[in-house]
Scaffold this active site. Sequence first.
Site, PDB file in Angstrom:
ATOM      1  N   CYS A  82       0.837  -1.198   0.000  1.00 60.65           N
ATOM      2  CA  CYS A  82       0.000   0.000   0.000  1.00 60.65           C
ATOM      3  C   CYS A  82       0.875   1.252   0.000  1.00 60.65           C
ATOM      4  CB  CYS A  82      -0.898  -0.015   1.228  1.00 60.65           C
ATOM      5  SG  CYS A  82      -1.789   1.513   1.465  1.00 60.65           S
ATOM      6  N   CYS A  88      -1.007   5.850   7.137  1.00 60.73           N
ATOM      7  CA  CYS A  88      -2.305   5.347   7.585  1.00 60.73           C
ATOM      8  C   CYS A  88      -2.174   4.658   8.938  1.00 60.73           C
ATOM      9  CB  CYS A  88      -2.849   4.376   6.543  1.00 60.73           C
ATOM     10  SG  CYS A  88      -4.415   3.637   6.985  1.00 60.73           S
ATOM     11  N   CYS A 172      -8.137   0.464  -0.431  1.00 65.06           N
ATOM     12  CA  CYS A 172      -7.437  -0.158   0.693  1.00 65.06           C
ATOM     13  C   CYS A 172      -7.167  -1.637   0.396  1.00 65.06           C
ATOM     14  CB  CYS A 172      -8.285  -0.014   1.960  1.00 65.06           C
ATOM     15  SG  CYS A 172      -7.611  -0.904   3.354  1.00 65.06           S
ATOM     16  N   GLN A 297     -18.062 -10.606  12.751  1.00 70.08           N
ATOM     17  CA  GLN A 297     -16.617 -10.788  12.555  1.00 70.08           C
ATOM     18  C   GLN A 297     -16.193 -10.195  11.211  1.00 70.08           C
ATOM     19  OE1 GLN A 297     -14.459 -11.979  14.646  1.00 70.08           O
ATOM     20  NE2 GLN A 297     -15.743 -12.933  16.200  1.00 70.08           N
ATOM     21  N   TYR A 326     -19.711 -14.500  26.640  1.00 74.86           N
ATOM     22  CA  TYR A 326     -19.341 -13.354  25.796  1.00 74.86           C
ATOM     23  C   TYR A 326     -19.698 -13.711  24.348  1.00 74.86           C
ATOM     24  CZ  TYR A 326     -16.357 -12.564  29.888  1.00 74.86           C
ATOM     25  OH  TYR A 326     -15.868 -12.415  31.161  1.00 74.86           O
ATOM     26  N   CYS A 423      -8.470 -12.276  22.394  1.00 75.49           N
ATOM     27  CA  CYS A 423      -7.889 -11.283  21.486  1.00 75.49           C
ATOM     28  C   CYS A 423      -6.785 -10.498  22.189  1.00 75.49           C
ATOM     29  CB  CYS A 423      -8.970 -10.360  20.941  1.00 75.49           C
ATOM     30  SG  CYS A 423      -9.938  -9.579  22.224  1.00 75.49           S
TER      31      CYS A 423
HETATM   32  N1  SAH Z   1     -17.993 -14.533  20.630  1.00 77.07           N
HETATM   33  C1  SAH Z   1     -18.494 -13.459  19.828  1.00 77.07           C
HETATM   34  C2  SAH Z   1     -18.042 -12.054  20.247  1.00 77.07           C
HETATM   35  C3  SAH Z   1     -16.859 -11.919  21.138  1.00 77.07           C
HETATM   36  S1  SAH Z   1     -16.390 -10.250  21.403  1.00 77.07           S
HETATM   37  C4  SAH Z   1     -18.171 -13.699  18.381  1.00 77.07           C
HETATM   38  O1  SAH Z   1     -17.304 -14.497  18.086  1.00 77.07           O
HETATM   39  O2  SAH Z   1     -18.777 -13.083  17.519  1.00 77.07           O
HETATM   40  C5  SAH Z   1     -16.684 -10.072  23.127  1.00 77.07           C
HETATM   41  C6  SAH Z   1     -18.140  -9.852  23.500  1.00 77.07           C
HETATM   42  O3  SAH Z   1     -18.218  -9.762  24.908  1.00 77.07           O
HETATM   43  C7  SAH Z   1     -18.753  -8.571  22.969  1.00 77.07           C
HETATM   44  O4  SAH Z   1     -19.914  -8.901  22.253  1.00 77.07           O
HETATM   45  C8  SAH Z   1     -19.091  -7.743  24.231  1.00 77.07           C
HETATM   46  O5  SAH Z   1     -20.275  -7.011  24.106  1.00 77.07           O
HETATM   47  C9  SAH Z   1     -19.246  -8.842  25.258  1.00 77.07           C
HETATM   48  N2  SAH Z   1     -19.025  -8.483  26.676  1.00 77.07           N
HETATM   49  C10 SAH Z   1     -18.181  -7.566  27.199  1.00 77.07           C
HETATM   50  N3  SAH Z   1     -18.166  -7.616  28.537  1.00 77.07           N
HETATM   51  C11 SAH Z   1     -19.031  -8.616  28.889  1.00 77.07           C
HETATM   52  C12 SAH Z   1     -19.439  -9.173  30.144  1.00 77.07           C
HETATM   53  N4  SAH Z   1     -18.946  -8.714  31.303  1.00 77.07           N
HETATM   54  N5  SAH Z   1     -20.313 -10.180  30.119  1.00 77.07           N
HETATM   55  C13 SAH Z   1     -20.819 -10.678  28.964  1.00 77.07           C
HETATM   56  N6  SAH Z   1     -20.465 -10.173  27.738  1.00 77.07           N
HETATM   57  C14 SAH Z   1     -19.589  -9.167  27.711  1.00 77.07           C
END
Ligand code: SAH
Length: 466
Positions: A82, A88, A172, A297, A326, A423
């Site tokens: 790029c 950037c 991009c 994603q 989560y 992550c």
């Molecule tokens: N597993 C999902 C997203 C993971 S990202 C996927 O693969 O698509 C992490 C997620 O955790 C987000 O959606 C965020 O809103 C949520 N999150 C953050 N803090 C949290 C908590 N204390 N309890 C439950 N979810 C939470």
Amino acid sequence: MKKVKENSPVNLKKNQVIPLTIEDFTKEGEGLGKYQGFPFFVKDTVIGDKVKVSVTKLKKHYGYARVVEILEPSPDRVEPVCPVARQCGGCKIQQLSYEKQLEFKKNLVAGCLTHIGGFKNVDTIMEPVCGMKDPWHYRNKAQFPVGYDKEGNLVAGFYAGRTHSIVANTDCMIQAEVTGRIVENVLDYMRENHVPAYDEKSHTGLVRHILTRVGFSTGEIMVCLIVNGNRKQLPHVRSLVDRLTKIEGMASIIINSNTEKTNKILGTHCETLWGKDYIEDRIGEVRYRIGPLSFYQVNPVQTKVLYSKALEYANLKGEETVWDLYCGIGTISLFLAKKAKQVYGVEIVKEAVEDARKNAALNHMDNVEFYVGKAEEVVPAQYEKTGIHPDVIVVDPPRKGCDATLLYTMLAMEPERIVYVSCDPATLARDLKILCEENYELKKVTVVDQFGHSTHVETVCLLSRK
Ligand code: SAH
């Protein structure tokens, strides 16, 4: 010129030019070189580079510098594809060969597990990194800020690192290939119809951002214009629609209103200008409905690789009860539900859970149930109420990792396996240390590259009960 503080080990000044050999790489992707033992962080360099740098900032124990000339390039250095890679704020390590980027990410995880987690067998449990087959044009979502360059020309692009000045670029290299054409068409429409871009400082003007989403499996495209106002203020919207619908796959054109003085890109109100209110995509066999505000994603190809790994580690036979904590819009939950008896998802964002429920229905899955709330509150409460011992628990927390209350509840629930998707390698290592204190063992670790040319690292781990 400003002098370094008295007690600094070397007598250097700002803007002074010095030679450096880059010896290390930080987790933010900056090179590190020492001048008479005094460390300097240098953007856009890689280990092994011999460079001439200009000192930009001096602190007591370290400094920052900018590359003036590459005296001898490292064998790992490549020419960024790029042309605006340096300006950037997006790709931080395009100058490092992709092979070495993967090695860097693996080493980062190994280092955290060893030093923060205290694990001694890291070399034997880490599987090969899952890199991308082609680390370009992998993103399905882009958000281009719109504004003006110094000459007053209308531009769209990306923010320069740590600022809000726009680096003009519609082509991009990590975005879906069609993206450039979409953005150019919106800009042409704006020029032709004298539609002003939004100005952050004066809070005037109209178009703030252009959001694009592309379903990689379905080919469906969504364009969303984020405006400081509403649809009625956009002149000749028909000509915008005419332009965009010439692009193959166009499925949804939306106006989002954001009249707030804020860094948040999207407002809460959307109006569909043309087509559907959403697009659809598939990861593996699972279908997902994606609206302009939905989380999804951004690298669907590698997401499939990641979730397949998580599924492999979960080792489901069809009779298991699984918790997916989560869970976001239920991406992993639905993946698991195909192979489990019952899946429970927990997510803090109400709208995401609404999407998760819709996605479950879209896929005719009735063995998934979602809870809105904090994982560290919902899971202990459910455990107390039902006393259920799930077979597998999957967690995919944000960067800050899991709350300790949750980790201890997970241990009390005694699942056979825990699959940790992370992550952030540092909080991952911290949490794994707690989980592996007594009854659990870290069995396998895989790094899956979701974000080539950035320093983001995604890891999936398997823990088994001893
Ligand atoms: N597993 C999902 C997203 C993971 S990202 C996927 O693969 O698509 C992490 C997620 O955790 C987000 O959606 C965020 O809103 C949520 N999150 C953050 N803090 C949290 C908590 N204390 N309890 C439950 N979810 C939470």
